[in-house]
Design a protein around this motif. Structure first.
Motif, PDB file in Angstrom:
ATOM      1  N   MET A   1       0.839  -1.177   0.000  1.00  0.00           N
ATOM      2  CA  MET A   1       0.000   0.000   0.000  1.00  0.00           C
ATOM      3  C   MET A   1       0.884   1.241   0.000  1.00  0.00           C
ATOM      4  O   MET A   1       1.877   1.308   0.706  1.00  0.00           O
ATOM      5  CB  MET A   1      -0.918   0.000   1.226  1.00  0.00           C
ATOM      6  N   GLY A   2       0.528   2.233  -0.783  1.00  0.00           N
ATOM      7  CA  GLY A   2       1.292   3.474  -0.856  1.00  0.00           C
ATOM      8  C   GLY A   2       0.741   4.522   0.091  1.00  0.00           C
ATOM      9  O   GLY A   2      -0.369   4.412   0.597  1.00  0.00           O
ATOM     10  N   THR A   3       1.541   5.544   0.329  1.00  0.00           N
ATOM     11  CA  THR A   3       1.133   6.683   1.139  1.00  0.00           C
ATOM     12  C   THR A   3       1.190   7.921   0.262  1.00  0.00           C
ATOM     13  O   THR A   3       2.231   8.216  -0.324  1.00  0.00           O
ATOM     14  CB  THR A   3       2.084   6.861   2.343  1.00  0.00           C
ATOM     15  N   LEU A   4       0.079   8.625   0.158  1.00  0.00           N
ATOM     16  CA  LEU A   4       0.016   9.824  -0.658  1.00  0.00           C
ATOM     17  C   LEU A   4       0.555  11.009   0.127  1.00  0.00           C
ATOM     18  O   LEU A   4       0.124  11.278   1.250  1.00  0.00           O
ATOM     19  CB  LEU A   4      -1.431  10.092  -1.080  1.00  0.00           C
ATOM     20  N   LYS A   5       1.514  11.719  -0.463  1.00  0.00           N
ATOM     21  CA  LYS A   5       2.073  12.920   0.159  1.00  0.00           C
ATOM     22  C   LYS A   5       2.062  14.024  -0.889  1.00  0.00           C
ATOM     23  O   LYS A   5       2.809  13.969  -1.862  1.00  0.00           O
ATOM     24  CB  LYS A   5       3.498  12.663   0.638  1.00  0.00           C
ATOM     25  N   PRO A   6       1.227  15.034  -0.701  1.00  0.00           N
ATOM     26  CA  PRO A   6       1.177  16.120  -1.677  1.00  0.00           C
ATOM     27  C   PRO A   6       2.526  16.831  -1.775  1.00  0.00           C
ATOM     28  O   PRO A   6       3.218  17.007  -0.771  1.00  0.00           O
ATOM     29  CB  PRO A   6       0.122  17.073  -1.121  1.00  0.00           C
ATOM     30  N   TYR A   7       2.890  17.225  -2.989  1.00  0.00           N
ATOM     31  CA  TYR A   7       4.130  17.953  -3.232  1.00  0.00           C
ATOM     32  C   TYR A   7       3.762  19.231  -3.963  1.00  0.00           C
ATOM     33  O   TYR A   7       3.315  19.186  -5.100  1.00  0.00           O
ATOM     34  CB  TYR A   7       5.094  17.117  -4.072  1.00  0.00           C
ATOM     35  N   LEU A   8       3.921  20.374  -3.292  1.00  0.00           N
ATOM     36  CA  LEU A   8       3.523  21.657  -3.849  1.00  0.00           C
ATOM     37  C   LEU A   8       4.728  22.429  -4.363  1.00  0.00           C
ATOM     38  O   LEU A   8       5.724  22.573  -3.664  1.00  0.00           O
ATOM     39  CB  LEU A   8       2.837  22.510  -2.782  1.00  0.00           C
ATOM     40  N   MET A   9       4.612  22.929  -5.576  1.00  0.00           N
ATOM     41  CA  MET A   9       5.604  23.857  -6.101  1.00  0.00           C
ATOM     42  C   MET A   9       5.149  25.258  -5.691  1.00  0.00           C
ATOM     43  O   MET A   9       3.962  25.573  -5.748  1.00  0.00           O
ATOM     44  CB  MET A   9       5.709  23.745  -7.623  1.00  0.00           C
ATOM     45  N   SER A  10       6.088  26.089  -5.290  1.00  0.00           N
ATOM     46  CA  SER A  10       5.750  27.377  -4.699  1.00  0.00           C
ATOM     47  C   SER A  10       6.632  28.488  -5.256  1.00  0.00           C
ATOM     48  O   SER A  10       7.771  28.243  -5.671  1.00  0.00           O
ATOM     49  CB  SER A  10       5.948  27.282  -3.183  1.00  0.00           C
ATOM     50  N   GLU A  11       6.111  29.698  -5.218  1.00  0.00           N
ATOM     51  CA  GLU A  11       6.941  30.854  -5.553  1.00  0.00           C
ATOM     52  C   GLU A  11       7.836  31.224  -4.370  1.00  0.00           C
ATOM     53  O   GLU A  11       8.868  31.856  -4.549  1.00  0.00           O
ATOM     54  CB  GLU A  11       6.050  32.025  -5.965  1.00  0.00           C
ATOM     55  N   ASP A  12       7.452  30.824  -3.158  1.00  0.00           N
ATOM     56  CA  ASP A  12       8.246  31.057  -1.948  1.00  0.00           C
ATOM     57  C   ASP A  12       7.883  29.982  -0.926  1.00  0.00           C
ATOM     58  O   ASP A  12       7.022  30.190  -0.069  1.00  0.00           O
ATOM     59  CB  ASP A  12       7.986  32.447  -1.396  1.00  0.00           C
TER      60      ASP A  12
END
Length: 134
Positions: A1-12
């Motif tokens: 089973m996988g674990t979902l981890k959001p990855y956000l690209m940001s300006e800062d």
């Protein structure tokens, strides 16, 4: 089973992560710059290559500074569920500062509290709590 981890690209990424720690609780677990990770000695050396932020409930959000211009999408929400209505209501109000509320945080006919917003960084959030109203 996988674990979902959001990855956000940001300006800062640093400022955005600090906003989330104040809005939601949690903490910035680690920050690695391009210089630290790869020895970069260019315009990107101080940019965040990887940041890990813990949020309530044991989840994590990963972030990085964007190298290319960002286009904020409208098809993905970060959904965060709280154990109590009060915690959820507070998080919703904190995230809404400087942002735009799409749907106010209210008890819904389908049996839970729910609110939707776009935060000041353009990220869409769905905040919920399954606690029944008193």
């Amino acid at each position: 089973m996988g674990t979902l981890k959001p990855y956000l690209m940001s300006e800062d990424a640093r400022a955005q992560a600090e906003f989330y720690t104040k809005a939601l609780g949690g903490e910035i677990v680690s920050i690695i710059t391009h210089e630290q990770a790869m020895g970069a000695q260019n315009d990107y050396k101080h940019k965040v290559m990887h940041l890990c932020l813990s949020v309530p409930g044991g989840s994590h959000i990963f972030m990085a500074d964007a190298i290319e211009p960002l286009q904020h999408g409208t098809g993905v929400y970060l959904s965060l569920e709280f154990q109590s209505e009060n915690e959820a209501r507070t998080a919703f109000a904190n995230l809404a500062e400087g942002g735009q509320v799409k749907y106010p945080f209210e008890f819904q006919p389908f049996g839970l509290f729910l609110g939707e917003l776009r935060d000041k960084f353009g990220v869409l959030w769905m905040i919920t709590s399954e606690q029944k109203p008193e």
